[in-house]
Design a protein around this motif. Structure first.
Motif, PDB file in Angstrom:
ATOM      1  N   ILE A 101       0.822  -1.294   0.092  1.00  0.00           N
ATOM      2  CA  ILE A 101      -0.004   0.008  -0.084  1.00  0.00           C
ATOM      3  C   ILE A 101       0.851   1.094  -0.070  1.00  0.00           C
ATOM      4  O   ILE A 101       0.646   2.128  -0.718  1.00  0.00           O
ATOM      5  CB  ILE A 101      -0.986   0.115   1.075  1.00  0.00           C
ATOM      6  N   GLN A 102       2.077   1.066   0.847  1.00  0.00           N
ATOM      7  CA  GLN A 102       2.649   2.453   0.758  1.00  0.00           C
ATOM      8  C   GLN A 102       3.410   2.735  -0.550  1.00  0.00           C
ATOM      9  O   GLN A 102       3.879   4.007  -0.783  1.00  0.00           O
ATOM     10  CB  GLN A 102       4.007   2.073   1.818  1.00  0.00           C
ATOM     11  N   VAL A 103       3.768   1.711  -1.283  1.00  0.00           N
ATOM     12  CA  VAL A 103       4.532   1.792  -2.327  1.00  0.00           C
ATOM     13  C   VAL A 103       3.683   2.585  -3.416  1.00  0.00           C
ATOM     14  O   VAL A 103       4.394   2.952  -4.726  1.00  0.00           O
ATOM     15  CB  VAL A 103       4.949   0.581  -3.167  1.00  0.00           C
ATOM     16  N   THR A 104       2.346   2.743  -3.481  1.00  0.00           N
ATOM     17  CA  THR A 104       1.588   3.585  -4.351  1.00  0.00           C
ATOM     18  C   THR A 104       1.867   4.934  -4.067  1.00  0.00           C
ATOM     19  O   THR A 104       1.363   5.719  -5.082  1.00  0.00           O
ATOM     20  CB  THR A 104       0.280   3.214  -4.004  1.00  0.00           C
ATOM     21  N   LYS A 105       2.335   5.436  -2.926  1.00  0.00           N
ATOM     22  CA  LYS A 105       2.618   6.756  -2.877  1.00  0.00           C
ATOM     23  C   LYS A 105       4.179   7.245  -3.362  1.00  0.00           C
ATOM     24  O   LYS A 105       5.037   6.508  -2.906  1.00  0.00           O
ATOM     25  CB  LYS A 105       2.649   7.405  -1.218  1.00  0.00           C
ATOM     26  N   THR A 106       4.137   8.311  -3.997  1.00  0.00           N
ATOM     27  CA  THR A 106       5.424   8.724  -4.806  1.00  0.00           C
ATOM     28  C   THR A 106       5.875  10.179  -3.994  1.00  0.00           C
ATOM     29  O   THR A 106       4.957  10.924  -3.750  1.00  0.00           O
ATOM     30  CB  THR A 106       5.435   9.008  -6.131  1.00  0.00           C
ATOM     31  N   GLU A 124     -10.038   1.752  -6.018  1.00  0.00           N
ATOM     32  CA  GLU A 124      -9.690   1.389  -7.388  1.00  0.00           C
ATOM     33  C   GLU A 124      -8.105   1.970  -7.463  1.00  0.00           C
ATOM     34  O   GLU A 124      -7.298   1.299  -8.062  1.00  0.00           O
ATOM     35  CB  GLU A 124     -10.574   1.859  -8.473  1.00  0.00           C
ATOM     36  N   LYS A 125      -7.912   2.980  -7.122  1.00  0.00           N
ATOM     37  CA  LYS A 125      -6.503   3.709  -7.225  1.00  0.00           C
ATOM     38  C   LYS A 125      -5.572   3.014  -6.432  1.00  0.00           C
ATOM     39  O   LYS A 125      -4.393   2.961  -6.882  1.00  0.00           O
ATOM     40  CB  LYS A 125      -6.620   5.187  -6.793  1.00  0.00           C
ATOM     41  N   LEU A 126      -5.933   2.694  -5.278  1.00  0.00           N
ATOM     42  CA  LEU A 126      -4.924   1.862  -4.175  1.00  0.00           C
ATOM     43  C   LEU A 126      -4.629   0.382  -4.666  1.00  0.00           C
ATOM     44  O   LEU A 126      -3.611   0.113  -4.825  1.00  0.00           O
ATOM     45  CB  LEU A 126      -5.263   2.024  -2.870  1.00  0.00           C
ATOM     46  N   PHE A 127      -5.707  -0.386  -5.070  1.00  0.00           N
ATOM     47  CA  PHE A 127      -5.791  -1.773  -5.088  1.00  0.00           C
ATOM     48  C   PHE A 127      -6.046  -2.232  -6.593  1.00  0.00           C
ATOM     49  O   PHE A 127      -5.834  -3.225  -6.772  1.00  0.00           O
ATOM     50  CB  PHE A 127      -6.891  -2.478  -4.029  1.00  0.00           C
ATOM     51  N   GLY A 128      -6.452  -1.419  -7.403  1.00  0.00           N
ATOM     52  CA  GLY A 128      -6.731  -1.613  -8.645  1.00  0.00           C
ATOM     53  C   GLY A 128      -5.248  -1.923  -9.564  1.00  0.00           C
ATOM     54  O   GLY A 128      -5.165  -1.210 -10.586  1.00  0.00           O
ATOM     55  N   LEU A 129      -4.472  -2.766  -9.226  1.00  0.00           N
ATOM     56  CA  LEU A 129      -3.308  -2.738  -9.658  1.00  0.00           C
ATOM     57  C   LEU A 129      -3.459  -3.478 -11.372  1.00  0.00           C
ATOM     58  O   LEU A 129      -3.907  -4.600 -11.181  1.00  0.00           O
ATOM     59  CB  LEU A 129      -2.253  -3.572  -8.799  1.00  0.00           C
ATOM     60  N   MET A 130      -2.505  -3.254 -11.933  1.00  0.00           N
ATOM     61  CA  MET A 130      -2.445  -3.977 -13.301  1.00  0.00           C
ATOM     62  C   MET A 130      -1.976  -5.210 -12.956  1.00  0.00           C
ATOM     63  O   MET A 130      -0.909  -5.420 -12.121  1.00  0.00           O
ATOM     64  CB  MET A 130      -1.392  -3.098 -14.194  1.00  0.00           C
TER      65      MET A 130
END
Length: 236
Positions: free
Chosen positions: A43-48, A119-125
């Protein structure tokens, strides 16, 4: 200058909570830490963020604590317990990924506010999920094997730093290579130059955090818990 200072506090908070978890709950606490750390790291890795002029993602500190947990289990309880923790973490990551993907499929009620951020956090490709799972599986089991190998060759009590840094530094190199290749190189998300920069900076920060974690593991090794093997000897 805020991000570097906050980043230092952020790292110290991870280390302090890791120590507290082990101090309070012993071996069970390490398993619990591995379980939720695998999920939180992804989850943390989604933040830049930007630090020292370099754009990076979060999650490196939390991910490093996974290696800390497996190395500590290997040191005090034996290789079998460390491998069990890796499987536990892999299951936690796989189960949370699958369940959150199923959660997103539900049709939200018209006043719902959570669907879009979820969706933005967990809707990973698909390849990002595959990259995370593969990198974790390969690097964590490599770390356990390397640590056991180093323990046979550097068995002295004061050579603990060789065992933890030698295994973690190499394992995280493999982790960064596998993740960046599957997530960014195979689908050609970035050019090779950009991919190489992401790979090198990701590994650099993992390396720095791993070295910084050495005194934390020395402190943890001194803890005495009720579930330790007799005389502090690791189990087979």
């Amino acid at each position: 200058m805020f991000n570097p200072l906050w980043g230092l506090l952020f790292m110290l908070a991870h280390f302090a909570l890791f120590l507290l978890c082990y101090r309070l709950f012993g071996r069970t606490g390490l398993y619990a830490w591995v379980g939720f750390a695998t999920v939180l790291a992804n989850i943390q890795v989604t933040k830049t963020i930007e630090m020292f002029g370099i754009v990076m993602t979060l999650g490196n500190t939390m991910y490093t604590t996974l290696y800390m947990a497996s190395d500590l289990l290997n040191e005090k309880y034996g290789r079998r317990e460390a491998q069990r923790a890796v499987w536990f973490g892999f299951f936690s990551l796989l189960a949370s990924t699958a369940l959150m993907q199923m959660t997103l499929v539900f049709t939200p009620q018209e006043t719902d506010f959570a669907q879009e951020p979820l969706e933005k956090l967990f809707g990973l490709m698909p390849w990002l999920a595959a990259a995370s799972l593969t990198a974790y599986f390969v690097s964590q089991f490599l770390d356990v094997r390397l640590y056991s190998w180093l323990r046979r060759r550097f068995p002295a009590h004061n050579q603990f730093w060789v065992r933890i840094n030698g295994s973690t530094v190499l394992s995280q190199l493999v982790d960064s290579l596998v993740f960046c290749t599957i997530a960014f190189a195979l689908p050609r998300v970035y050019s090779f130059d950009v991919w190489l920069q992401i790979f090198l900076t990701t590994y650099l920060f993992k390396f720095v955090i791993s070295v910084a974690s050495t005194p934390v593991l020395y402190a943890a090794r001194r803890f005495r818990t009720q579930d330790e093997p007799a005389a502090g000897q690791p189990e087979s």
